[in-house]
Design an enzyme around this catalytic site. Sequence first.
Site, PDB file in Angstrom:
ATOM      1  N   TRP A  22      -3.728  25.337  20.043  1.00  0.00           N
ATOM      2  CA  TRP A  22      -4.375  24.659  18.944  1.00  0.00           C
ATOM      3  C   TRP A  22      -4.282  25.210  17.752  1.00  0.00           C
ATOM      4  O   TRP A  22      -4.483  24.858  16.740  1.00  0.00           O
ATOM      5  CB  TRP A  22      -5.728  24.732  19.448  1.00  0.00           C
ATOM      6  CG  TRP A  22      -6.665  25.849  18.996  1.00  0.00           C
ATOM      7  CD1 TRP A  22      -6.842  27.204  19.862  1.00  0.00           C
ATOM      8  CD2 TRP A  22      -7.447  26.403  17.934  1.00  0.00           C
ATOM      9  NE1 TRP A  22      -7.415  28.265  19.071  1.00  0.00           N
ATOM     10  CE2 TRP A  22      -8.015  27.546  17.982  1.00  0.00           C
ATOM     11  CE3 TRP A  22      -7.786  25.539  16.973  1.00  0.00           C
ATOM     12  CZ2 TRP A  22      -8.749  27.893  17.008  1.00  0.00           C
ATOM     13  CZ3 TRP A  22      -8.934  25.975  15.742  1.00  0.00           C
ATOM     14  CH2 TRP A  22      -9.314  27.417  16.010  1.00  0.00           C
TER      15      TRP A  22
ATOM     16  N   HIS B 140      -7.795  39.694  12.181  1.00  0.00           N
ATOM     17  CA  HIS B 140      -8.029  40.289  13.548  1.00  0.00           C
ATOM     18  C   HIS B 140      -7.310  39.243  14.619  1.00  0.00           C
ATOM     19  O   HIS B 140      -7.568  39.641  15.796  1.00  0.00           O
ATOM     20  CB  HIS B 140      -9.464  40.566  13.700  1.00  0.00           C
ATOM     21  CG  HIS B 140     -10.433  39.395  13.835  1.00  0.00           C
ATOM     22  ND1 HIS B 140     -11.573  39.232  13.183  1.00  0.00           N
ATOM     23  CD2 HIS B 140     -10.265  37.884  14.385  1.00  0.00           C
ATOM     24  CE1 HIS B 140     -12.097  38.303  13.195  1.00  0.00           C
ATOM     25  NE2 HIS B 140     -11.363  37.259  14.076  1.00  0.00           N
TER      26      HIS B 140
END
Lengths: 289, 538, 298
Positions: free
Chosen positions: B144, B304
């Site tokens: 995705w 992150h």
Amino acid sequence: MSSQAQGAYYVPHGTHWPILGSFGLFFTVGGAALWMNEFEPGKYLMVLGVACLLSMLFGWFRTVIGESLGGLYTKQVDTSFRMGMMWFIFSEVMFFGAFFGALFYTRMFSVPWLGGEGDGALTNFFLWKDFAAAWPTNGPAQVGGVFQTMPAWGVPLLNTLILLSSGVTITIAHHALRAGNRKHLLIWLGATVVLGALFLNFQAHEYIEAYTKLNLTLDTGIYGSTFFMLTGFHGMHVTLGAIMLSVIWFRCLKGHFTKDHHFAFEAVAWYWHFVDVVWLGLFIFVYVL
Amino acid sequence: MTTHAVAHHDDHHDDKPHGFLHRWVFSTNHKDIGTLYLVFSFIMVCVGAAFSGVIRTELMKPGLQFVQPYFFNEMTTMHGLVMIFGAIMPSFVGLANWMIPMMIGAPDMALPRMNNWSFWILPFAFFLLLSTLFIPGGAPAGGWTMYPPLSIQGGDSVALMVFAIHLMGISSIMGSINIIATILNMRAPGMDLLKMPVFVWSWLITAFLLIAVMPVLAGAVTMLLTDRYFGTSFFNAAGGGDPVMYQHIFWFFGHPEVYIMILPGFGIISEIIPTFSRKPLFGYQAMVYALASIAFLSFIVWGHHMFTVGMPLGGELYFMYATMLIAIPTGVKVFNWVSTMWGGSLTFETPMLWAISFVVLFTIGGFSGVMLALVPADFQYQDTYFVVAHFHYVLVTGALFAIIAAIYYWWPKWTGRMYNETWAKFHFWWTMVFVNVLFFPQHFLGLAGMPRRIPDYNVAFADWNFVSTIGAYGMYLTPFMFFFILWHSKRHGAPAAARAWEGAHGLEWTVPSPAPFHTFATPPVIRDEDLAHGDISH
Amino acid sequence: MRSKLGLGLVLTAVAGAAHALAEPWQLNMAPGVTQTSREVYALHMYGFYVCVAIGVIVFGAMIVAMFKFRKSKGAVAATWSHNTVAETIWTVVPILILVSLAWPATSVMVKMAYTEKSDMTVKITGYQWKWGYDYINVGDKPYHVRFISRLDTRSDKTRELRSGLDPWAVKDKDYGGTERNTYLLDVDHPLVLPTDTKIRFVVTGDDVIHAWWVPQLGWKQDAIPGIINDDWTEIHDPGIYRGQCAELCGQDHGFMPIVVKAVPKAEFTKWLDEQEALATKANAPAAPAAAPAAPQAP
Ligand code: HEA
Ligand code: HEA
Ligand code: CUA
Ligand SMILES: [Cu+2]
């Protein structure tokens, strides 16, 4: 900020324009997708889609204008429209932000790294030994071949002046509208449209020159990519803005808008200024620096 | 139609338009459009669940029993896209449509026609996306996250995927503009910003996030499109671009996106817990500021997701510290929910059960998030099932549980009927058991070293995968239960009072159940005691 | 933070000796076979226990509330909704906790980032769907040894859709000689490395992004086309350590394992020189980056 509703907020009962628009979008992108995937007829579907979209815009705005002239829109409704337009422009800013971000990232990080600066020493040593960071560039593999760039101080500067002055003319037009001077309104608004058209015409020439003389194309590595995507999307927005301006011009001709009730005019003006500001960013970061 | 509207928009407010077209396709009514969103997302949740069914079934045992690896990747990709853009986001928008005007005393959304368009783009967007399953070359299979160069190796599906995402973006942006305009411009006199329900606040902030990042996603996928079809070099190092740049742009969208999927959930929980604790929400203002600071932080932590791409040390340190900070405002929320329960007078109707389990399980997901934020540890976790476990705890037992809780909470207001409490509780406990059987073992798999997005694995991972699949099969019964409970309630449910829950506060509970087709056609007079946060002095 | 590492190492001991392979029903991360991997493991455990502790407090409070303040038990709702002291505490304490997490994390990161002063360099290239290894240099001596490492044929046959072959049957002798299941975790040519040597890896991708990951070494690194990332490792115990590609790279992403065979230095030098002899004899096309001496990372 809590609004004092004077009279009921106008809530339309049912509308068939949006669904038309959805079909329009669907056909447009569906057609485009087919076309891109080497299925020629896709383009006809695309045309159909655009037609749907145009008729939606036409119908939708006609309805809204009708309601507006019909006096259905309270101050509060007007505020909703204004907020809508402002936040729409904000989203546009973020869209351009993505491409400016790409420009800055490549110029400040990826290209220097490929050239062996800072963290890129190993990348350069092992993969792109004989590449020295520079801007403009089409990358270590010279994607798209040798090319020249568009000098900033020629046509681009001219276009800058054109857009800036168009920003002035539309402001004058706005003042004329406020002052109720319809004649000047039409003249200065017309001037704005003409300037917009002029800008587009110059940019078209610029593109032709880039492709024919400078070998600067969309495939010219990262420089060509950022150059054409940024100026291209900006050009589309100018086109859209110019069309909206002409619509407003005709509405003025038909005597729409009053001294203190002319949101559509202001919305388009805002949009035009936004396009203007984006161009300044382009001129500085794409052409000059 | 103009004249019609002019003529009629004042009298006969309550007759709903007749016929499917007029009632649903041409609708400008926030309640009907809200219903459309919810029905749509329910269907999408089932589609996405079906895809996960293929995934879990293939992963039940080592060895490839059912699908080819490439198709497995298609399923993973479509599962992620459908669940995020088709299930979670639309259902939150549906709840916003239904509740925000009623909660702030507005006659409808600020821009009702655009509201209709925001919804009616979605079915077309997902038709495009799902159609890729049937074209030669198959659906997108790059995850995705659509990282290039892999994602643009995909065949004809690339263009369809990109355009589908453009449409979803347009829909979300218009929906959000509408929500912001509604909240800022349509509040009944006396409904000050700091008297608004927390759910409204959460959506105000979420809508801002959406308008800020959806265009960035549009830009990112547009660059994919031109790289794939028009020879640009954005993500091609040979041409001076950089594949990592895509990840920066995508995650600049992607991280705020994950908070877009949880903030409205926070809002919902902040409505439900006070109701069934019969005690005002603890630290209302702190809650609002926490929402705002989470939203702010969400813009500056995207790196992150990219700890293993080889960012400079400075960058990694910065993103680690920034990411860890998010634990603070989120902690404030968790602690405030607990303190709201503390000293209350608790009852445990179904919405409360979902809300409590949300607090616990979301927090567990948050914990694994903080572990993931520790860069050296993330070097081990990244792209393993530990991450998969993390985000299913925050997304399924977080976002999805909040949605289910909201549906149970406001259902009586929508339909004027109560549901069968016993069955609803059964639905809850059943989900509770199986969702944990499904996702908790995935922590172990990840730590033991099982990468994500793989169709087959070494036999050492066999046992926990089997357990996880059993959990999934249990989960697949829940949509049927949920559907049946709601259907039965609509048919045979006991009539609901205007204030369906004893401890419920807020304008929505001052209108009869079911809420009339048009509410607050003229702004209500706000009496602070009606509001959940009418008096913010305490 | 020393003490914290100490704690971590104790836990390592508790967790038992490092296994080259995941165990059935395994619950936790393997401490690994390098100093780095053990520090990472310690950090992981510390983070985990912090979360458990906070969880106990938060969930404990909820459980108490749920029993103490039931309406059915006649609890009447209080009306307060503020407590500045409490709010300050649960803002400040978490900050301190986070600092105590960030501190060890930072120090480990700094160490991991320091790839200089390495004794040898190996270039790793990810291909769809196999790994390429170039031995660039050992000390100042350049090498031209280069080979491709693919999924072993037995796993490859077994993993075919409905192959009818039994994954459990794919076994191999581990370094210690013990039989272990190596389904999808075995290759034709393992990457041979010396123990007790600071090895620098330069990692890149050829086609799409891959990620080179051997859990036992304590890190993974994305292999990005057109970009070089570098890492280092120093393996303590000889052994066979297995990992997998950890970035979706297409249909066979699940089928490009990594096998590292760590052998004592002497044995390694012997092996490498043999390979070098073969490589030069067959005057194989010089490895792309056969530089006189690989540069030290900036
Ligand atoms: C609803 C969605 C959602 C939410 C809310 C979160 C919340 C958080 N996430 Fe998560 N995340 C995802 C969805 C979400 N995430 C998804 C979908 C992915 C994978 C994307 C992909 O690759 O496909 C992902 C991946 C992901 C990664 C990358 C992993 C990797 O690929 O290597 C990281 C790393 O830092 C991370 C961190 C966090 C953190 C720190 C939070 C924090 O916000 C959590 C804060 C909450 C708490 C900490 C609990 C409550 C707090 C207290 C009780 C106070 C005291 C606590 C402490 C002091 C610790 N997430
Ligand atoms: C919110 C989003 C969401 C939800 C709900 C789920 C639900 C589930 N997910 Fe998924 N998942 C993702 C988001 C989500 N997932 C994402 C983003 C990825 C990453 C994709 C990638 O790697 O690219 C992923 C990846 C992912 C993987 C890893 C695949 C891989 O790496 O190869 C697996 C494997 O087990 C999995 C399984 C499941 C299962 C069994 C469920 C089950 O929970 C399904 C059962 C749930 C239901 C049946 C729904 C019940 C709901 C109701 C009854 C109420 C509905 C009502 C309304 C909405 C109105 N998911
Ligand atoms: Cu190579 Cu995944
Ligand atoms: Cu994130």
